[in-house]
Design a protein around this motif. Structure first.
Motif, mmCIF file in Angstrom:
data_model
loop_
_atom_site.group_PDB
_atom_site.id
_atom_site.type_symbol
_atom_site.label_atom_id
_atom_site.label_comp_id
_atom_site.label_asym_id
_atom_site.label_seq_id
_atom_site.Cartn_x
_atom_site.Cartn_y
_atom_site.Cartn_z
ATOM 1 N N ALA A 1 34.946 25.973 34.352
ATOM 2 C CA ALA A 1 36.103 26.698 33.570
ATOM 3 C C ALA A 1 36.773 25.432 32.705
ATOM 4 N N PRO A 2 37.007 25.649 31.550
ATOM 5 C CA PRO A 2 37.935 24.690 30.603
ATOM 6 C C PRO A 2 38.993 24.380 31.194
ATOM 7 N N ASP A 3 39.953 24.842 32.224
ATOM 8 C CA ASP A 3 40.918 24.434 32.694
ATOM 9 C C ASP A 3 41.472 25.123 33.817
ATOM 10 N N ARG A 4 42.592 24.810 34.536
ATOM 11 C CA ARG A 4 43.032 25.486 35.686
ATOM 12 C C ARG A 4 43.361 26.746 35.530
ATOM 13 N N ALA A 5 44.006 26.939 34.314
ATOM 14 C CA ALA A 5 44.637 28.497 34.008
ATOM 15 C C ALA A 5 43.458 29.421 34.287
ATOM 16 N N THR A 6 42.221 29.121 33.489
ATOM 17 C CA THR A 6 41.168 29.992 33.626
ATOM 18 C C THR A 6 40.714 30.242 34.883
ATOM 19 N N VAL A 7 40.545 29.271 35.816
ATOM 20 C CA VAL A 7 40.381 29.271 37.231
ATOM 21 C C VAL A 7 41.278 30.444 37.837
ATOM 22 N N GLY A 8 42.430 30.217 37.534
ATOM 23 C CA GLY A 8 43.400 31.281 37.987
ATOM 24 C C GLY A 8 43.204 32.677 37.528
ATOM 25 N N THR A 9 43.028 32.821 36.314
ATOM 26 C CA THR A 9 42.293 33.894 35.741
ATOM 27 C C THR A 9 41.069 34.762 36.247
ATOM 28 N N VAL A 10 40.296 34.042 36.656
ATOM 29 C CA VAL A 10 39.062 34.364 37.330
ATOM 30 C C VAL A 10 39.246 34.707 38.832
ATOM 31 N N ALA B 1 38.649 38.457 40.405
ATOM 32 C CA ALA B 1 37.963 38.611 41.643
ATOM 33 C C ALA B 1 38.799 39.599 42.562
ATOM 34 N N VAL B 2 40.094 39.157 42.478
ATOM 35 C CA VAL B 2 41.047 40.129 43.474
ATOM 36 C C VAL B 2 41.185 41.502 43.172
ATOM 37 N N GLU B 3 41.232 41.477 41.873
ATOM 38 C CA GLU B 3 41.228 43.209 41.210
ATOM 39 C C GLU B 3 40.055 44.082 41.775
ATOM 40 N N LEU B 4 39.078 43.121 41.830
ATOM 41 C CA LEU B 4 37.771 43.999 42.260
ATOM 42 C C LEU B 4 37.586 44.146 43.713
ATOM 43 N N GLY B 5 38.458 43.508 44.493
ATOM 44 C CA GLY B 5 38.283 43.511 45.826
ATOM 45 C C GLY B 5 37.515 42.718 46.686
ATOM 46 N N ALA B 6 37.223 41.629 45.688
ATOM 47 C CA ALA B 6 36.080 40.582 46.339
ATOM 48 C C ALA B 6 36.745 39.669 47.095
ATOM 49 N N GLU B 7 35.749 39.398 48.117
ATOM 50 C CA GLU B 7 36.480 38.395 49.229
ATOM 51 C C GLU B 7 36.544 36.930 48.598
ATOM 52 N N VAL B 8 37.797 36.376 48.835
ATOM 53 C CA VAL B 8 38.037 35.098 48.298
ATOM 54 C C VAL B 8 37.966 33.973 49.487
ATOM 55 N N LEU B 9 36.942 33.069 49.444
ATOM 56 C CA LEU B 9 36.626 32.243 50.475
ATOM 57 C C LEU B 9 37.850 31.012 50.477
ATOM 58 N N HIS B 10 38.184 30.595 49.310
ATOM 59 C CA HIS B 10 39.079 29.632 49.098
ATOM 60 C C HIS B 10 39.918 29.917 48.021
ATOM 61 N N GLU B 11 41.186 30.196 48.104
ATOM 62 C CA GLU B 11 42.012 30.452 46.945
ATOM 63 C C GLU B 11 42.108 29.065 46.138
ATOM 64 N N PRO B 12 42.490 29.041 44.745
ATOM 65 C CA PRO B 12 42.275 28.116 43.553
ATOM 66 C C PRO B 12 43.455 27.048 44.420
ATOM 67 N N LYS B 13 42.591 25.880 44.400
ATOM 68 C CA LYS B 13 43.370 24.377 44.790
ATOM 69 C C LYS B 13 42.528 23.561 44.218
ATOM 70 N N ARG C 1 26.662 43.421 38.707
ATOM 71 C CA ARG C 1 26.938 43.369 37.366
ATOM 72 C C ARG C 1 28.443 43.371 37.128
ATOM 73 N N ARG C 2 29.253 44.421 37.803
ATOM 74 C CA ARG C 2 30.567 44.336 37.605
ATOM 75 C C ARG C 2 31.342 43.220 38.018
ATOM 76 N N PHE C 3 30.704 42.625 39.373
ATOM 77 C CA PHE C 3 31.409 41.451 39.867
ATOM 78 C C PHE C 3 31.415 40.242 38.725
#
Length: 122
Positions: A69-78, A82-94, A16-18
């Motif tokens: 997501a409606p735009d790239r900025a929102t992808v960055g916000t997501v 996720a990083v704030e939560l400490g979630a594993e990032v499989l692929h950075e936004p690109k 739920r938090r994630f």
């Protein structure tokens, strides 16, 4: 494409938090809480993404789910959420031109090991 999707979670509170934090920038939030089952909805308020406690046992296999997501900025916000939560990032936004021009996405790992993508097609 789909009416709804439901995932079983080993730790429903962690999931739920994630999902609340990472999908909040998309306007997705828990709108129904039945204790062991949560319904998440977008701006239309209709729960289409469900989380529930693991009930069938066995080893869970990785699921891939992508949210628009409606735009790239929102992808960055997501990504930042996720990083704030400490979630594993499989692929950075690109941009992923092998999918199609303008396909811009981040890929994350949820608490149950699922591959969660947030993508903008603009």
């Amino acid at each position: 494409m789909f009416d709804h999707l439901s995932l079983q979670c080993d730790d429903l509170d962690a999931s739920r938090r994630f999902y609340e934090q990472t999908l909040g920038p998309l306007g997705i939030a828990v709108t129904l809480d039945f204790g062991d089952v949560l319904g998440l909805a977008g701006r239309d308020g209709v729960p289409k993404f469900w989380l529930g406690r693991q009930t069938t046992g066995g080893v869970q296999r990785e699921i891939h789910v992508a949210f628009t997501a409606p735009d790239r900025a929102t992808v960055g916000t997501v990504h930042r959420a996720a990083v704030e939560l400490g979630a594993e990032v499989l692929h950075e936004p690109k941009e992923w031109p092998e999918y199609h021009p303008g396909y811009y996405a981040v890929f994350l790992r949820d608490p149950d090991g699922n591959n969660v993508e947030v993508v903008s097609h603009s």
